[in-house]
Design an enzyme around this catalytic site. Structure first.
Site, mmCIF file in Angstrom:
data_model
loop_
_atom_site.group_PDB
_atom_site.id
_atom_site.type_symbol
_atom_site.label_atom_id
_atom_site.label_comp_id
_atom_site.label_asym_id
_atom_site.label_seq_id
_atom_site.Cartn_x
_atom_site.Cartn_y
_atom_site.Cartn_z
ATOM 1 C CB CYS A 27 -0.910 0.003 1.221
ATOM 2 S SG CYS A 27 -1.645 -1.597 1.613
ATOM 3 C CB ALA B 34 0.226 6.297 -2.751
ATOM 4 N N PRO B 35 1.737 7.736 -0.204
ATOM 5 C CG PRO B 35 2.311 9.690 0.948
ATOM 6 C CD PRO B 35 1.522 8.411 1.093
ATOM 7 N N GLY B 36 4.509 7.357 -0.565
ATOM 8 C CA GLY B 36 5.827 6.848 -0.899
ATOM 9 C C GLY B 36 6.939 7.053 0.101
ATOM 10 C CG ASN B 37 7.101 10.224 2.978
ATOM 11 O OD1 ASN B 37 7.670 10.649 1.983
ATOM 12 N ND2 ASN B 37 6.354 10.983 3.752
ATOM 13 C CE LYS B 38 4.070 4.066 6.982
ATOM 14 N NZ LYS B 38 3.304 5.228 6.486
ATOM 15 C CD GLU C 232 -2.039 3.903 -4.114
ATOM 16 O OE1 GLU C 232 -3.288 3.966 -4.206
ATOM 17 O OE2 GLU C 232 -1.447 3.673 -3.028
ATOM 18 C CB CYS D 228 -1.636 6.584 11.025
ATOM 19 S SG CYS D 228 -2.815 6.728 9.675
#
Length: 590
Positions: A246, A248-252, A276, A429
């Site tokens: 999963c 997006a947005p892509g930080n992980k 995504e 989260c």
């Protein structure tokens, strides 16, 4: 003169246009005023809105001037009292005349407001406003900690020493995160995080988005808790490829890629498959991957659903690690530090004004939740275009938790089917047990987990930085599916293995949850051994799960609710059945 009318229009946003304040202003080609002037007026007035609201109400300005709305009165009062050039309008303009008639009273109330707040000079009051102290003093009885600005150094492009010698040259290292949380935006201090490598905390109001290192992707704004999943996954050189289910947005995703790139020469051959499903979010994902210089490692699966991925595909033959951060309620998300809050003065009861339009004359008494000019409104807009890591989901909580936890369990048990996978991290989260420990216990009780040898990664087995993290999982009686039996020993072990973060604490994190699963694949059969429905010779027939069978969340909203048959079916049976090779009958679940 259109400046104040246009600024009020931007704040009212009658067309319900999405995006940040900055993007809405600069992309609007119909505005006559300078975008820079509009942005400056709104953002500066928002900083002072608590003081200005008090002044306007004490003067009774809105009762005396029918042409002024709460928003217009606040914008005009700001420029009258605080702008070096005063109100930006012709001398005989109706708005300028309306505010100038009350200059003496407004100025006197401004002085009283400064004294009431304990500031001897105007400069002292300005400093307090810039540091955000007025927002904190608005609720003096509430004990909270300011949320720092977390910055991850992207090791695909840079190093800690390089950034400290360039971007953050002249900054002083502090040993207590509280020193950063209490610091003003102009304070040049930073805190090096003891749990996550290459993570720094800066004062809450600091503007990182304009730094060249941020623009080119060398540094990334990412909450500390959001860094836990990739770090806990602890992908080693012998773990092979990885999947972000999963993404997006892509930080992980880019964090995972950076960790995997540290494995030496062999790391260059390894891949991260980033899924995504939503087309728009996939575009954001691709942009962030490219900006972080992770595109040589990350393969973006745009418009692709991880739940439809065939675990036995040759493409995933080397996948040993899977990161899952599925859609959730977003109940742990903190308010954006870069968002503006415009506290509007109260509109006196029974009064209306010309600027508000004919609609006001027909309004019934009582606040209208859709009207931004209501006295109870506090307008909140994103100030810049930094991409939030998560989006909260609205709606009936109990219903949402049922749908979300069903989807979360399904995606987790699907990951457990990948034959070479031996590590999974699952995170949300959310602060709710149903989405967190509840999903973990159900996944461990599933047939796929038992047959494939999946277990929880115990606290003593976790990477050092997270092993020492004290906030752990919780158990809530009455919220566990009755079909899942949990003995006291397992309950204690699993809860100690789960990691939690809480928002508004001295750690400076958002509310977050993460748990890791591991298995020893020696002696354990592949996915074909678990189910006769997915054989090695049937790879081309794999169609994944139908849209009817899982809740797909896009930008914080549900595109398809979980069907009633799925919701009603006991958790044990949901996780024990396997997807068949032919079309399913309606109501049958995984």
């Amino acid at each position: 003169m259109s400046l104040y009318y246009e600024a009020a229009g931007v704040l009212a946003n009658p067309e319900k246009i999405g995006g940040s304040l900055k993007s809405r202003i600069y992309k609007n080609k119909e505005l006559k005023s300078s975008p820079a002037q509009l942005f400056a007026l709104i953002s500066e007035a928002s900083k002072w809105s608590l003081v200005l609201k008090d002044i306007i109400e004490r003067c009774g300005l809105l009762a005396l001037e029918k042409k002024l709305t709460p928003t217009l009165s606040l914008l005009l009062t700001h420029d009258l009292l605080l702008s070096k050039t005063g109100v930006a309008a012709n001398a005989n303009h109706v708005l300028k005349l309306a505010i100038l008639r009350h200059k003496a009273r407004l100025s006197a109330e401004f002085t009283k407001a400064r004294i009431r707040r304990g500031h001897a000079t105007l400069d002292a009051l300005k400093e307090a406003v810039e540091n955000g102290e007025l927002e904190e003093n608005d609720e003096p009885t509430k004990k909270t900690y300011r949320h720092p600005r977390w910055v991850r150094l992207n090791t695909l492009q840079t190093t800690m020493s390089e950034q400290l010698n360039t971007t953050f040259s002249g900054y002083t290292k502090v040993n207590d995160i509280g020193d950063v949380q209490r610091a003003s935006a102009s304070a040049k201090v930073y805190f090096e995080d003891p749990n996550i490598p290459n993570l720094l905390a800066f004062p809450p109001k600091i503007d990182i988005s304009k730094l060249p290192a941020y623009v080119k992707g060398a540094i990334i704004i990412q909450d500390k808790a959001s860094c836990f999943p990739a770090y806990l996954l602890d992908v080693q050189s012998d773990d092979g490829d990885a999947i972000d289910g999963c993404a997006a947005p892509g930080n992980k995703t880019t964090h995972l890629a950076a960790i995997m790139s540290e494995g030496g020469a062999n790391s260059q051959k390894r891949k991260v498959f980033a899924y995504e499903k939503d087309k728009i979010r996939a575009i954001t994902l691709q942009k962030m991957v490219k900006r972080a210089s992770a595109d040589s490692i990350v393969t973006v699966k745009a418009s692709a659903d991880f739940l439809r991925a065939n675990p036995d595909s040759d493409e995933f033959a080397n996948v040993g690690a899977i990161l899952l951060d599925p859609s959730c309620s977003g109940s742990g998300i903190v308010g954006r530090d870069d968002a503006i809050k415009m506290h509007l003065p109260t509109q006196p009861e029974g009064t209306s004004n010309a600027a508000a339009g004919k609609k006001d004359k027909k309004r019934k008494r009582g606040p209208d939740s859709n009207n931004p000019e209501d006295s109870s409104t506090t307008l909140t807009l994103g100030l810049d275009d930094t991409t939030p890591e998560e989006t909260p989901i609205e709606g009936q909580l109990s219903e949402r938790l049922v749908a979300l936890s069903t989807f979360q369990l399904r995606i987790l048990t699907h990951a457990m089917r990948f034959p070479k996978a031996r590590k999974i991290t699952y995170s949300t989260c959310s602060v709710h047990f149903e989405e967190n420990e509840g999903v973990v216990f159900q996944a461990l009780a599933s047939a796929i987990a038992k047959e494939q040898g999946w277990r929880i990664l115990k606290r003593e087995e976790q990477v050092e930085g997270l092993k020492i993290w004290d906030r752990r999982g919780v158990w809530e009686d009455g919220k566990m599916d009755s079909e899942v039996e949990v003995d006291e020993g397992s309950k204690d072990e699993v809860c100690k293995a789960c990691i939690r973060c809480e928002k508004g604490t001295q750690e400076g994190t958002m509310g977050f949850f993460v748990a890791a699963f591991v298995r020893d694949i020696e002696g354990v059969g592949n996915s074909a051994a678990v189910s006769n429905d997915i054989g090695q010779d049937q790879e081309d027939e794999w169609n994944g799960f139908s849209d009817e069978e899982h809740s797909t969340m896009v930008d914080g909203k549900s595109r398809t609710e979980v069907n009633e048959a799925t919701r009603a079916e006991p958790a044990a049976s949901r996780t024990s059945k396997q997807p068949p090779k032919k079309k399913r009958k309606k109501g049958r679940t995984n």
